[in-house]
Structure formats: structure tokens, C-alpha cells
Design a protein around this motif. Sequence first.
Motif, PDB file in Angstrom:
ATOM      1  N   GLY A  85       0.821  -1.215   0.000  1.00  0.00           N
ATOM      2  CA  GLY A  85       0.000   0.000   0.000  1.00  0.00           C
ATOM      3  C   GLY A  85       0.848   1.255   0.000  1.00  0.00           C
ATOM      4  N   TRP A  86       1.971   1.219   0.739  1.00  0.00           N
ATOM      5  CA  TRP A  86       2.877   2.369   0.758  1.00  0.00           C
ATOM      6  C   TRP A  86       3.481   2.605  -0.619  1.00  0.00           C
ATOM      7  CZ3 TRP A  86       8.496   2.257   0.664  1.00  0.00           C
ATOM      8  CH2 TRP A  86       9.072   3.523   0.839  1.00  0.00           C
ATOM      9  N   LEU A  87       3.928   1.547  -1.280  1.00  0.00           N
ATOM     10  CA  LEU A  87       4.496   1.687  -2.623  1.00  0.00           C
ATOM     11  C   LEU A  87       3.438   2.112  -3.640  1.00  0.00           C
ATOM     12  CD1 LEU A  87       6.822  -1.466  -2.763  1.00  0.00           C
ATOM     13  CD2 LEU A  87       7.515   0.919  -2.486  1.00  0.00           C
ATOM     14  N   TYR A  88       2.224   1.584  -3.471  1.00  0.00           N
ATOM     15  CA  TYR A  88       1.143   1.854  -4.430  1.00  0.00           C
ATOM     16  C   TYR A  88       0.682   3.307  -4.363  1.00  0.00           C
ATOM     17  CZ  TYR A  88      -3.141   0.836  -7.108  1.00  0.00           C
ATOM     18  OH  TYR A  88      -4.137   0.806  -8.061  1.00  0.00           O
ATOM     19  N   GLY A  89       0.577   3.854  -3.142  1.00  0.00           N
ATOM     20  CA  GLY A  89      -0.044   5.165  -2.999  1.00  0.00           C
ATOM     21  C   GLY A  89       0.889   6.320  -2.720  1.00  0.00           C
TER      22      GLY A  89
END
Length: 449
Positions: free
Chosen positions: A400-404
Motif C-alpha cells: 500500500g505504501w508503494l502503491y499510494g
Amino acid sequence: MATETGAEEDVDLLDSFRQFFALERDVLVLSLSMLAFSLAFQMTSRYIPEYMRLLGASAGVIGLYGSVGNLISAVYPYPGGAVSDRIGSRLALTAFATLATVGFGIWYLASVVGDITLGATTLPAWTLVFVGLFLAQAWKSFGLGATFAIVKQSVPSQRLAMGFASTEMFRRIGFLLGPLAAAALLATTATFVDGFQRVLLVALACGLVATVAQHFLYDASEDTLGKSFEGIDQILADLRTMPATLRPLLVADTFVRFANGMVYVFFVIVVTEFLSVGFTGFGVELRPDAFFGVLLGVEMVVAIISMAPVAKLTEWAGLKPAVALGFLVYAVFPLLLIFAPGNQWVLVLLFAFSGLRFAGLPAHKALIVGPAEQDAGGRVTGTYYLLRNTLVIPSAALGGWLYGSEWAVAIGDVVIQAGPELAFGVATVVGLIGVVYFIVFGREFEAYE
């Protein structure tokens, strides 16, 4: 290569159905109850990330939701056994079924209630989704170790993969029907939220009926579920005595599942928002959210029809190639999906390909429980999944951190920028590490050599 003797009977893939309808009433009721909750959870869980996004959750929050789900999967089975020890299996099953049903109801209320104001603090609507998650997954607390142990005791060692294929095929039919039912309900509504509220109400109804039927019809007077739980000391002892053949499998499986966990919750968002692909054809027009349910159905159809032939092939090719196939599909699917063109038929083919990851599942289970001693299959299975699921807990939060995130790093002329492509690309790299490790160090179960 596994050998057969004339005294060994083949494992008929229809046996799971024949045996199911021949069960005693109490076991039949319990089986139908668990099937109902499985159906309800599959109708809802794959769509929850999209639900959260429309309720205002960021990619980081959605990733955190996935990690909380991983945490629950890792820690629930052991306290579930302890609760069963204290209050008895009948009351424990009813309690957990009730909690799961309430969880579906809380998910429904998230979009009805909206943001909640408590004094000077405002809790966003998606907060209720987290609350519901702790309850809705309660039904998963029972049965994993017992299922593995029963198959191990009932099937000759060199036919374990076929035994697991038989039980998995029946279970996966519920997994097939859930997303398709959700797709049908979504297709009849103007918006996703309206349609998903209907899905949640159907899931709630399934939970209510199953809970009441289970409580009044299930006779657990001779059930010993949960009576072998001995606390943390037993867990540590099981970790120390885990068969050596399982260790390379566990390492590889952890890499592969960590990779899948990084992006699993974002599959629905990639289809509905990032690619935004619906379906048009055969006189039908579906929005991307409804089409996603169809894609999950395609995936599960391939899973169901591929598990039996692959399990049969393991009897002469061994378990390791089938497990490696499943791991490879897990690893490369994220990269293929995120860079796929926005074409409906390409997505159908991709999700059909994704269904092949389940083809190696019976062999995977056989490789886990096969090396265990005859009376220790349940404990070995529980230990394996406890350790793997614990290590995988942070995967979704990282994804989620990498995605957003919106950061970028320049390395020479190459710029690495956070976003969906990076999250899915890193997931594939992590997964491929697991695949290579298993191919190099993975060991075959001696009954299949």
C-alpha cells in the motif's frame, strides 16, 4: 516416481460429493454452515478494498487493511482453540459464527452511517470496515489443521495430492459462486456502493441462517475440536520439531505469499480504476466492478478443472514441479496484470492464467503434511501456517505504501517512482526469489520420489 500396489484404491474425485451427502446429520450441518460462511466471505472480501476506496480510504490505509487481515489469519486459530477448550465446541462455533455475521452487518453500516463524530474527533466511514474485519474473519478460526490431518489419515501417502484435490474441488465451488453472485447483484444497480450493500445483505442473511441452523441442529457431544491446544510451549515445541523437508518449502512459500500479499487487495482497484475495464458482448454490458466478479469466476473455473489433472500428474512427476508451477503463477501475475492493456479479453486470459496457481495447491498441501508423523499432521500444519502467516503480516502495508506514495528516486538516468507499477513490479521480484529458492533447495516428499 510414486509406485502403486493393487491393494490401494484410487481416490475418486467425486468421493468428496458422495461422502458429503452421506454424512451424519451433525457433520453435514457443520459442513453446510462453513460452506455458507465461505460463500458469504468470498462475495464480500474481494470487493472490500474498492468499497474502502469509495469511502475515502487511501492506498496506504487499504494496504494496512490487508496487513490486519494477515494478522488475524495468523493469530486467530490458536485463541480459537483455547476458546473451544473453555466453553465447548458447540458454543464456540455458535459464538464465532455470530461474530462473523455481525461483521457483515458492520461492513454494511459503514456506508449507511458515514463518518462518525466523537467530540472533537471524526472517524472516517472506513474505520467501521476494520471493525467488521475482526469479526467477519472469525469463522476461519476452525478446521485448517483438522482438515489436513483427516486427509493424511485417510489417503495413502503417495496419493495425498489426489486426496487434497478431491476436498479442494468441493470447497472451491463455493469460491466460484460467491464472486459470480456478487457480480450479478452489482450488475443490477446503478452504482457500486448500492450494489455492494445488496451483496452485504445477502452475506448477512447467509450468516444468520447458517448460525441458527448450526446452533440448533449440530450435536457436538462427541467432538474433540480444540481439546489438544497446550499453549505457547506447544507452539514452540512444534516449531523446533518441524520436519527438515518443510524448511525450504516454508522459506519459498513465505517469499511467494509475501509478494502476493503486497498487491492482493489492489487487484479489484486495478481492474475498476487503474485499468477501468468493463465487459461488452453477448448482449451484456458490465461495469468494471461487476466484470471483476466475472474475472474471479473465470479464475476459479480454471482452478477447479486444473487441480485434478495436475494432482494426478504428480503421481509420476512428483509434487515439486506442481508446487513450483503454482509459485511461478503467483509470482508473475502481478507484473502481467499491472502492465496489461485495457482490453476485456486480455483480462479474461490473465485471470484464467491466475487460476493455474491453484493447480499446485493439492501438491503444496501434500508436501506440507506428508513428512509429518501420522498423528501429528494437524500440529505440523498449524505450525507451518502460523509461522508463514506471521511473516507475511506486513506485506500489504508495504504494498500500500508503494502503491499510494508520491516519492521518486533518481539512480543515474533511471528514475524510480512510487505507484502501482512499482508496487506490482516489486511484488513479482520478491515472488520470483521464492520460486528460484524452491527450485534450487526444495525437497521432494519421499513417497513421490
